[in-house]
Scaffold this active site. Structure first.
Site, mmCIF file in Angstrom:
data_model
loop_
_atom_site.group_PDB
_atom_site.id
_atom_site.type_symbol
_atom_site.label_atom_id
_atom_site.label_comp_id
_atom_site.label_asym_id
_atom_site.label_seq_id
_atom_site.Cartn_x
_atom_site.Cartn_y
_atom_site.Cartn_z
ATOM 1 N N CYS A 52 -20.712 -22.705 24.451
ATOM 2 C CA CYS A 52 -20.605 -24.096 24.003
ATOM 3 C C CYS A 52 -19.672 -24.243 22.805
ATOM 4 O O CYS A 52 -19.433 -23.294 22.054
ATOM 5 C CB CYS A 52 -21.970 -24.619 23.564
ATOM 6 S SG CYS A 52 -23.192 -24.669 24.841
ATOM 7 N N GLU A 54 -20.293 -25.745 19.998
ATOM 8 C CA GLU A 54 -20.964 -25.522 18.706
ATOM 9 C C GLU A 54 -20.952 -24.038 18.337
ATOM 10 O O GLU A 54 -20.698 -23.665 17.189
ATOM 11 C CB GLU A 54 -22.418 -26.006 18.763
ATOM 12 C CG GLU A 54 -22.574 -27.494 19.026
ATOM 13 C CD GLU A 54 -22.704 -27.841 20.497
ATOM 14 O OE1 GLU A 54 -21.981 -27.248 21.331
ATOM 15 O OE2 GLU A 54 -23.521 -28.716 20.809
ATOM 16 N N CYS A 85 -27.352 -27.889 22.698
ATOM 17 C CA CYS A 85 -28.336 -27.284 23.616
ATOM 18 C C CYS A 85 -29.258 -26.347 22.828
ATOM 19 O O CYS A 85 -29.034 -26.067 21.646
ATOM 20 C CB CYS A 85 -27.619 -26.549 24.748
ATOM 21 S SG CYS A 85 -27.004 -24.925 24.278
ATOM 22 N N CYS A 88 -27.588 -23.251 21.218
ATOM 23 C CA CYS A 88 -26.803 -23.601 20.032
ATOM 24 C C CYS A 88 -27.703 -23.941 18.851
ATOM 25 O O CYS A 88 -27.369 -23.635 17.704
ATOM 26 C CB CYS A 88 -25.860 -24.755 20.342
ATOM 27 S SG CYS A 88 -24.511 -24.237 21.414
HETATM 28 O O1 DUR Z 1 -23.902 -29.576 23.222
HETATM 29 C C1 DUR Z 1 -23.266 -29.117 24.177
HETATM 30 C C2 DUR Z 1 -23.668 -29.296 25.494
HETATM 31 C C3 DUR Z 1 -22.901 -28.749 26.497
HETATM 32 N N1 DUR Z 1 -21.778 -28.038 26.193
HETATM 33 C C4 DUR Z 1 -20.921 -27.499 27.264
HETATM 34 C C5 DUR Z 1 -21.412 -26.293 27.994
HETATM 35 C C6 DUR Z 1 -20.718 -26.449 29.323
HETATM 36 O O2 DUR Z 1 -19.378 -25.979 29.212
HETATM 37 C C7 DUR Z 1 -20.645 -27.970 29.524
HETATM 38 C C8 DUR Z 1 -21.728 -28.522 30.433
HETATM 39 O O3 DUR Z 1 -22.991 -28.074 30.049
HETATM 40 O O4 DUR Z 1 -20.760 -28.514 28.235
HETATM 41 C C9 DUR Z 1 -21.366 -27.856 24.908
HETATM 42 O O5 DUR Z 1 -20.342 -27.244 24.630
HETATM 43 N N2 DUR Z 1 -22.144 -28.380 23.931
HETATM 44 ZN ZN ZN Z 2 -24.941 -25.133 23.405
#
Ligand code: DUR
Ligand code: ZN
Length: 131
Positions: A52, A54, A85, A88
């Site tokens: 992700c 973050e 998520c 994170c």
């Molecule tokens: O807070 C979040 C939520 C999701 N994702 C990304 C993970 C994946 O690449 C896409 C869909 O879940 O979004 C993030 O980077 N941060």
């Molecule tokens: Zn995350």
């Protein structure tokens, strides 16, 4: 400072590598030394290896020698604001104080704010490893 974080999060958003979900995310964090670091989500053909925005943002700070962040912005262009998520949240707890601020921001300029304690109450932290 908040506006500069949003700009940095948007810059990262524009670099997101998300060909599988097409869900682009950018994040930016302010270090205790006043530096801004950012990161985007990076997906993989082996889907579970996705990292992700973050976590990549925080890792970028660590690479820069920064381990304490006071504010973090998560930017998406979704109508619904995107919270960090669970994975994170755990990584955020490692590097941000309980009263540090996490913002979700979208293209419409909507903003939601949480403290780290709100995102992950009763977190498992490095202190729990002390015997
Ligand atoms: O807070 C979040 C939520 C999701 N994702 C990304 C993970 C994946 O690449 C896409 C869909 O879940 O979004 C993030 O980077 N941060
Ligand atoms: Zn995350």
């Amino acid at each position: 400072m908040f506006e500069q974080l949003v700009i940095a999060a948007k810059e990262a958003y524009n670099k997101a590598y998300a060909p599988y979900s097409n869900f682009h995310v950018g994040a930016a964090a302010l270090t205790t030394e006043g530096q801004i670091v950012n990161g985007c989500n990076v997906e993989n053909a082996s889907y579970g290896l996705t990292v992700c925005a973050e976590r990549n943002c925080i890792a970028q700070g660590v690479i820069q020698g920064q381990r304490k962040f006071t504010e973090l912005v998560v930017y998406t262009e979704e109508d619904v604001l995107t919270p960090p998520c669970g994975a994170c949240r755990q990584v955020i707890v490692e590097f941000m104080a309980q009263n540090a601020k996490v913002y979700a921001v979208n293209h419409a300029g909507e903003v939601k704010l949480w403290s780290v304690a709100e995102l992950l109450p009763d977190a498992f932290t490095p202190e729990n490893l002390q015997k």
